[in-house]
Design a protein around this motif. Structure first.
Motif, short mmCIF file in Angstrom:
data_model
loop_
_atom_site.label_atom_id
_atom_site.label_comp_id
_atom_site.label_asym_id
_atom_site.label_seq_id
_atom_site.Cartn_x
_atom_site.Cartn_y
_atom_site.Cartn_z
N ALA A 47 -7.55 40.71 43.30
CA ALA A 47 -6.40 40.33 42.47
C ALA A 47 -6.85 39.54 41.25
O ALA A 47 -6.33 39.73 40.14
N ILE A 48 -7.82 38.67 41.42
CA ILE A 48 -8.34 37.88 40.30
C ILE A 48 -9.02 38.80 39.29
O ILE A 48 -8.80 38.69 38.08
N ALA A 68 -14.18 44.49 34.48
CA ALA A 68 -13.38 43.72 35.44
C ALA A 68 -12.53 44.65 36.30
O ALA A 68 -12.42 44.46 37.51
N ALA A 69 -11.94 45.68 35.69
CA ALA A 69 -11.13 46.63 36.46
C ALA A 69 -11.99 47.39 37.45
O ALA A 69 -11.59 47.60 38.60
N ASP A 70 -13.17 47.81 37.02
CA ASP A 70 -14.09 48.50 37.93
C ASP A 70 -14.47 47.61 39.11
O ASP A 70 -14.54 48.07 40.25
N HIS A 71 -14.71 46.33 38.83
CA HIS A 71 -15.06 45.40 39.90
C HIS A 71 -13.88 45.24 40.88
O HIS A 71 -14.08 45.25 42.10
N ALA A 72 -12.67 45.13 40.34
CA ALA A 72 -11.49 45.01 41.19
C ALA A 72 -11.34 46.23 42.08
O ALA A 72 -11.05 46.12 43.28
N LEU A 73 -11.59 47.41 41.51
CA LEU A 73 -11.44 48.65 42.28
C LEU A 73 -12.57 48.82 43.29
O LEU A 73 -12.38 49.48 44.32
N THR A 78 -7.30 50.65 45.77
CA THR A 78 -5.89 50.96 45.54
C THR A 78 -5.20 49.94 44.64
O THR A 78 -3.98 49.98 44.49
N ASN A 79 -5.95 49.04 44.02
CA ASN A 79 -5.35 47.99 43.20
C ASN A 79 -4.62 48.60 42.00
O ASN A 79 -5.25 49.14 41.09
N ALA A 80 -3.31 48.50 42.00
CA ALA A 80 -2.48 49.15 40.98
C ALA A 80 -2.71 48.56 39.59
O ALA A 80 -2.71 49.29 38.60
N LYS A 81 -2.89 47.26 39.51
CA LYS A 81 -3.08 46.62 38.21
C LYS A 81 -4.39 47.09 37.56
O LYS A 81 -4.43 47.41 36.38
N ALA A 82 -5.46 47.15 38.34
CA ALA A 82 -6.75 47.61 37.82
C ALA A 82 -6.68 49.08 37.42
O ALA A 82 -7.22 49.48 36.38
N LEU A 83 -6.01 49.90 38.22
CA LEU A 83 -5.85 51.31 37.89
C LEU A 83 -5.06 51.48 36.59
O LEU A 83 -5.40 52.32 35.76
#
Length: 108
Positions: A47-48, A68-73, A78-83
């Motif tokens: 989430a962070i 950052a989005a790649d790291h979150a994923l 399934t992280n919607a915000k990163a996607l």
């Protein structure tokens, strides 16, 4: 801010302070500083990292937003915000077909 002043090693406090700063006009730099600190303190919190990606996108820092989005994923596929961040980045990476380069490409 008091929580961060009390305990600078609290990643959640930095996260919530960053989210608050991001909502205030003119405070995006402060938000980025705190969301980066939150990521350092909690490197396994998807989430962070997703929030960090969204803030970097808002600051027009595309490569950092993508990382950052790649790291979150990587942490949560399934992280919607990163996607959503990656989708927006992919949209802006597409060449404009009606611009000068698009016209030149069509002429071949």
């Amino acid at each position: 801010r008091m929580a961060v002043n009390h305990d600078d090693t609290n990643g959640r406090a930095h996260y919530f302070l960053a989210v608050t700063y991001a909502r205030l006009p003119g405070h995006l730099r402060d938000a980025l500083r705190h969301i980066e600190r939150a990521g350092q303190l909690e490197p396994n919190n998807a989430a962070i990292w997703a929030e960090q990606a969204q803030m970097f996108l808002a600051a027009n820092m595309a490569s950092r937003a993508r990382r950052a989005a790649d790291h979150a994923l990587m942490l949560d596929p399934t992280n919607a915000k990163a996607l959503a961040v990656l989708e927006r980045l992919d949209e802006t990476d597409k060449p404009q077909a009606d611009g000068l380069l698009g016209r030149l490409r069509r002429k071949g």
